[in-house]
Write a protein that holds these residues in place. Structure first.
Motif, PDB file in Angstrom:
ATOM      1  N   THR A   1       4.606  -6.262 -16.556  1.00 54.80           N
ATOM      2  CA  THR A   1       4.401  -7.650 -16.156  1.00 54.80           C
ATOM      3  C   THR A   1       4.756  -7.844 -14.681  1.00 54.80           C
ATOM      4  O   THR A   1       4.025  -8.515 -13.938  1.00 54.80           O
ATOM      5  CB  THR A   1       5.256  -8.582 -17.027  1.00 54.80           C
ATOM      6  OG1 THR A   1       4.893  -8.413 -18.396  1.00 54.80           O
ATOM      7  CG2 THR A   1       5.056 -10.030 -16.628  1.00 54.80           C
TER       8      THR A   1
ATOM      9  N   ASP B   1       2.311  -9.024 -11.682  1.00 50.03           N
ATOM     10  CA  ASP B   1       2.656 -10.251 -10.961  1.00 50.03           C
ATOM     11  C   ASP B   1       2.669 -10.016  -9.456  1.00 50.03           C
ATOM     12  O   ASP B   1       2.346 -10.918  -8.681  1.00 50.03           O
ATOM     13  CB  ASP B   1       4.025 -10.739 -11.439  1.00 50.03           C
ATOM     14  CG  ASP B   1       4.255 -12.208 -11.156  1.00 50.03           C
ATOM     15  OD1 ASP B   1       3.267 -12.978 -11.224  1.00 50.03           O
ATOM     16  OD2 ASP B   1       5.395 -12.597 -10.868  1.00 50.03           O
TER      17      ASP B   1
ATOM     18  N   SER C   1      -4.476  -7.934 -22.520  1.00 50.58           N
ATOM     19  CA  SER C   1      -3.403  -7.033 -22.907  1.00 50.58           C
ATOM     20  C   SER C   1      -3.380  -6.881 -24.412  1.00 50.58           C
ATOM     21  O   SER C   1      -3.539  -7.846 -25.157  1.00 50.58           O
ATOM     22  CB  SER C   1      -2.059  -7.598 -22.413  1.00 50.58           C
ATOM     23  OG  SER C   1      -0.993  -6.767 -22.795  1.00 50.58           O
TER      24      SER C   1
ATOM     25  N   SER D   1       2.895  -6.424 -25.029  1.00 50.28           N
ATOM     26  CA  SER D   1       2.873  -6.885 -23.640  1.00 50.28           C
ATOM     27  C   SER D   1       2.203  -8.249 -23.510  1.00 50.28           C
ATOM     28  O   SER D   1       2.545  -9.032 -22.630  1.00 50.28           O
ATOM     29  CB  SER D   1       2.154  -5.860 -22.756  1.00 50.28           C
ATOM     30  OG  SER D   1       0.838  -5.614 -23.239  1.00 50.28           O
TER      31      SER D   1
ATOM     32  N   LEU E   1       3.970 -11.425 -21.554  1.00 46.95           N
ATOM     33  CA  LEU E   1       3.372 -11.567 -20.227  1.00 46.95           C
ATOM     34  C   LEU E   1       3.782 -12.869 -19.560  1.00 46.95           C
ATOM     35  O   LEU E   1       4.195 -12.894 -18.391  1.00 46.95           O
ATOM     36  CB  LEU E   1       1.845 -11.485 -20.339  1.00 46.95           C
ATOM     37  CG  LEU E   1       1.083 -11.583 -19.019  1.00 46.95           C
ATOM     38  CD1 LEU E   1       1.345 -10.353 -18.158  1.00 46.95           C
ATOM     39  CD2 LEU E   1      -0.419 -11.735 -19.276  1.00 46.95           C
TER      40      LEU E   1
ATOM     41  N   SER F   1       5.943 -14.144 -16.140  1.00 45.37           N
ATOM     42  CA  SER F   1       4.973 -14.410 -15.074  1.00 45.37           C
ATOM     43  C   SER F   1       4.106 -15.605 -15.434  1.00 45.37           C
ATOM     44  O   SER F   1       4.136 -16.099 -16.571  1.00 45.37           O
ATOM     45  CB  SER F   1       4.085 -13.186 -14.833  1.00 45.37           C
ATOM     46  OG  SER F   1       3.118 -13.070 -15.873  1.00 45.37           O
TER      47      SER F   1
END
Length: 902
Positions: free
Chosen positions: A427, A431, A441, A445, A449, A453
């Motif tokens: 992440t 970002d 994704s 994840s 995420l 972010s």
């Protein structure tokens, strides 16, 4: 022989405090690691979704109508359990603590509080300490005897150990809102039950707030809560005052919706119905034929067993509370039929119901057992057995709870260093890139995420907000399709700039995508988008004639269509746009040729509005469900696209504001009396000391209301009603008249008779000439003078008989005591005016379900402010000043006939 006193359930207040503290400590020991870590080590836990939403609220408040980060964009007012994210965001604003840490604190405290609130409810319901403690302990232990109902629960127990399943739900699956709802449900039920007993503004509001809080926290829990409140209403109806309690429940539920309407608006409810509502209604429709038999039979049986038996109310509530979630879960898991949305989510509620039923049943059996011992043991041995039984039962549950401590600590242990996980590092890497476009994704994840972010993604975790028709299909095609061109076309269609997949699946994409980096077990790919902007210039003729028909993934027509859509959105240059800012507005400045329009790759919603050079521009759907704008002019254009809440959301806001205004007006006593049809003064300390509820509290207003009714309103002619058959009730009165005549002939003594509560003279006409008739109703006395001209008649209150003591030899009191809130005062007066050895002859209604059939006759009084049906024990207690020489049920068991001697 010892006195039959139930010592087991008469625990003193000091013990109560110790048990409450003990229950809190026990549950704290099971989950204390939650309070000392910010992140779970179960990275598949759904708690990440609630933390993400809290982060979105904090970053964008008050512009929260549209969330562009999930599901290709969705209206945020469709997020179905908002209370927890808003609480997290609010506490973050106040304390600046990490969002995830606040989530664990709030859910951890709720987990500890749930057994305590259950303790309070069961204590109020049963008026006893022992079942309350027992229920709280049972709910704290990993009994899980219902695990066989759902195979997945049994697998979880085998995997994670012998622990309460709700703890597995909290830690492994991230059911934080569910745990908060479990802590609120007993309070909502307690306040609802108290309001049914004592309608009062304060408890109406508490009922509304707690019930609305459950609705805003966890939708399946709210459905089961309403069913449980229905059970409480039914149990109270069996105890009498049916119409008043139905009105009370209706007002409480109306208040609940008013308080929650700002979120549970028509748009939210309509969207909720689309997620399983049709299936649920269809399943219920199939049950309609059999329900015509099962429902009436069941209700009749329950009436016969539980009608007017307050001591059986706890068992009835516990039984129905258990049966409802049990049958809903069995019907779903065994027969595959959902009778409520998400019945598989009701397992913790079934655990709570099991704890209540187990506590009530064990209390009954233990009490019966100890009562049997009183006949065989001396007092010392009996008290030892009493204490031993108590210690043994409590000890069993404490052992069960402590036996799960090791597994519980493993579950609640937090992640040691979240920054070292591939999910966090991936992440952070994405970002830093900060390129235009979305992330697709797979795996954990996607959950985390937006915890770390503000990157928009294709996936999302709002079931109601998931209103784009193709995001799931596109993600599935990317994962399953073997055609690289189809995968790239879907990337373009969904505006995917980065792909995150498990390393084991990465080989499929390495031939046509550039691998950016591998982090742990994750592989990150850079997608070569020709046009990475959110805004695309398109040919309007091609858009409106587009052949894409939305065929299922994998079919040839669908693959061809998505490739054509890719060509459509990539054939023109990128316009100048600003990123989607906090105020939910997107500005587009570009030059358009003839027959050119704009596609904005965010999910279409009816709340989206566009303006072109200050004039409104229609917002349409493109073939894939994105925003399509057709300016109908060429040259330079400046378009503002914004999202506004639809009208039915504002309707919910207005409804909540009106509800709050109504509650504010009710604080003014004159207005409260005008706007509320009934409000009963609550006995002091009734929630703190529920044992006081066992005492019958007499409201002075009720006493005055009763007297005023019979003095000014009652206009029944009992003689005419009995002599002229006008309904079923007349037949009853005729038989009662014959019954009393026989009792007078058999037991009546002397010549000085008093008919206390003579009405219009129905029975007075059968007494010796010169007998006295007394009634508080002047109209009744006037009629009695016509029917019994030789009687002496007086208008007076039976509680203050205007005659000297020891005056009468026989007194009649027929169906009068049941209309008096204080019958003991009337009995005291009757005893005073009776001579020594004098006779009292009377009747009172018996506790009998047949009285519920009064609605079948139009002659039964409907507005009597007070009426009581007596059990044998109650009438014996009332007649205690006399020597009872005859007491028997009569008239099909609907009446107690009694004869007493002073």
């Amino acid at each position: 022989m010892v006195e039959k006193k139930d010592n087991l359930i008469q625990i003193k207040s000091l013990f109560s405090i110790c048990f409450v503290i003990g229950i809190l400590i026990l549950n704290f020991v099971l989950v204390y690691p939650i309070f000392f870590s910010a992140y779970t080590h179960f990275l598949g836990s759904f708690e990440a979704a609630y933390i993400s939403e809290a982060r979105f609220i904090s970053n964008n408040f008050p512009h929260l109508s549209y969330n562009p980060l999930w599901h290709l964009g969705f209206p945020f007012y469709l997020f179905y359990n908002p209370l927890l994210p808003f609480l997290i965001s609010g506490f973050h604003f106040l304390t600046n603590l990490d969002f995830s840490y606040l989530y664990r604190i709030l859910t951890g405290f709720s987990y500890i509080a749930a057994p305590l609130t259950l303790y309070l409810f069961v204590k109020y319901l049963t008026r006893k300490e022992f079942p309350a403690v027992l229920a709280a302990l049972a709910f704290s232990t990993p009994t899980n005897f219902f695990a066989w109902l759902a195979p997945n629960i049994w697998e979880d127990i085998k995997t994670y150990g012998f622990v309460p399943w709700k703890l597995i739900g909290l830690t492994v699956y991230g059911q934080g809102p569910h745990i908060i709802a479990l802590a609120l449900i007993p309070l909502a039920c307690l306040f609802f039950l108290h309001t049914l007993k004592y309608p009062n503004l304060k408890y109406y509001v508490l009922t509304g707030i707690t019930t609305a809080a459950v609705a805003l926290t966890h939708w399946p829990s709210f459905i089961i809560l309403i069913l449980m409140q229905g059970v409480l209403l039914f149990s109270e109806i069996l105890l009498g005052q049916t119409l008043r309690k139905i009105k009370t429940a209706f007002f409480a539920w109306l208040l609940t919706y008013g308080l929650a309407a700002f979120w549970l608006n028509p748009a939210f409810l309509a969207r909720s119905y689309t997620l399983g509502g049709e299936e649920v209604l269809a399943n219920w429709a199939k049950l309609i034929p059999i329900s015509f038999v099962v429902v009436p039979v069941t209700i009749t049986i329950l009436f016969l067993i539980f009608d007017r038996r307050p001591r059986l109310q706890p068992f009835l509530v516990a039984l129905l509370w258990f049966l409802i979630p049990f049958l809903l879960i069995v019907t779903y898991n065994i027969y595959g039929k959902a009778l409520v949305p998400k019945p598989d989510f009701l397992t913790p509620e079934l655990g709570m119901a099991s704890a209540i039923l187990l506590a009530v049943v064990l209390t009954i059996f233990t009490t019966v057992f100890l009562h049997l011992l009183t006949f065989k043991l001396n007092e010392r041995v009996y008290h030892i057995a009493n204490l031993s039984s108590f210690v043994f039962i409590i000890g069993v549950f404490i052992y069960l709870a402590s036996s799960s401590s090791s597994s519980s600590l493993k579950l609640t242990k937090g992640h040691q260093n979240i920054k070292e996980t591939p999910v966090y590092q991936a992440t952070q890497h994405l970002d830093k890139e900060r390129e235009t476009g979305r992330v697709l994704s797979f795996g954990d994840s996607s959950l985390w995420l937006n915890v770390f972010s503000n990157l928009p993604q294709v996936d999302g975790f709002s079931e109601l907000g998931n209103n784009h028709p193709f995001w799931e299909k596109g993600a599935e095609e990317v994962r399953k399709s073997k055609d690289p061109e189809t995968v790239l076309a879907w990337f373009s269609a969904l505006n995917v700039k980065y792909l995150v997949v498990p390393k084991g699946e990465s080989q499929k994409y390495e031939g046509f995508l550039e691998k950016d980096v591998e982090i742990g077990d994750l592989a990150l790919f850079h997608v070569p988008l020709k046009n990475p902007s959110l805004v695309k210039i398109v040919n309007t003729t091609k858009v409106e004639g587009f052949p894409f028909d939305g065929l299922p993934a994998g079919e040839a027509g669908s693959e061809k269509g998505i490739k054509e859509y890719q060509e459509l959105i990539e054939e023109n240059p990128v316009p100048e746009v600003t990123d989607w800012p906090k105020n939910n507005q997107l500005k587009i400045d570009t030059h358009l040729e003839e027959n050119q329009g704009i596609v904005v790759q965010t999910a279409w919603d009816k709340g989206l509005f566009a303006s072109l050079n200050g004039q409104r521009l229609k917002v349409q759907k493109d073939p894939l469900g994105f925003v399509y704008l057709k300016p109908e002019e060429s040259g330079f254009v400046s378009i503002n696209l914004s999202h506004k809440l639809p009208g039915n959301v504002y309707f919910g806001y207005v409804l909540t504001l009106l509800t709050l205004l109504y509650l504010g007006l009710l604080q003014i006593k004159p207005i409260r009396k005008f706007l509320m049809w009934q409000e009963v003064q609550v006995p002091p300390g009734v929630l703190i000391r529920p044992e006081e509820l066992a005492k019958e509290e007499i409201n002075p207003e009720l006493i005055e209301k009763t007297k005023k009714y019979y003095q000014e309103e009652d206009n029944l002619d009992w003689v005419k009603m009995t002599d002229q058959f006008k309904g079923i009730v007349n037949y009853f009165h005729k038989n009662r008249e014959d019954l009393v005549k026989k009792l007078v002939e058999q037991y009546g003594e002397g010549k000085k008779y008093l008919d206390a509560g003579c009405g219009t003279g129905l029975l007075l006409r059968h007494l010796p000439p010169g007998s006295v008739g007394l009634d508080i109703n002047p109209r009744g006395i006037t009629k009695a003078k016509e029917y019994v001209p030789k009687a002496a008649l007086v208008v007076a209150d039976i509680e203050e008989i205007p005659f000297p003591g020891n005056m009468f030899e026989t007194v009649l009191c027929v169906d009068v005591l049941d209309r008096l809130p204080r019958p003991d005062r009337a009995i005291s007066e009757i005893e005073r005016v009776l001579k020594k050895g004098g006779i009292l002859i009377g009747t009172v209604p018996a506790l009998n379900p047949l009285w519920r059939l009064q609605f079948l006759t139009t002659t039964a009084p409907e507005t009597e402010p007070y009426r009581k049906e007596y059990t044998k024990r109650e009438i014996e207690r009332l007649l205690a000043p006399f020597k009872v020489i005859h007491l028997s049920p009569a008239l099909s068991g609907m009446t107690w006939a009694f004869v007493c001697r002073k």
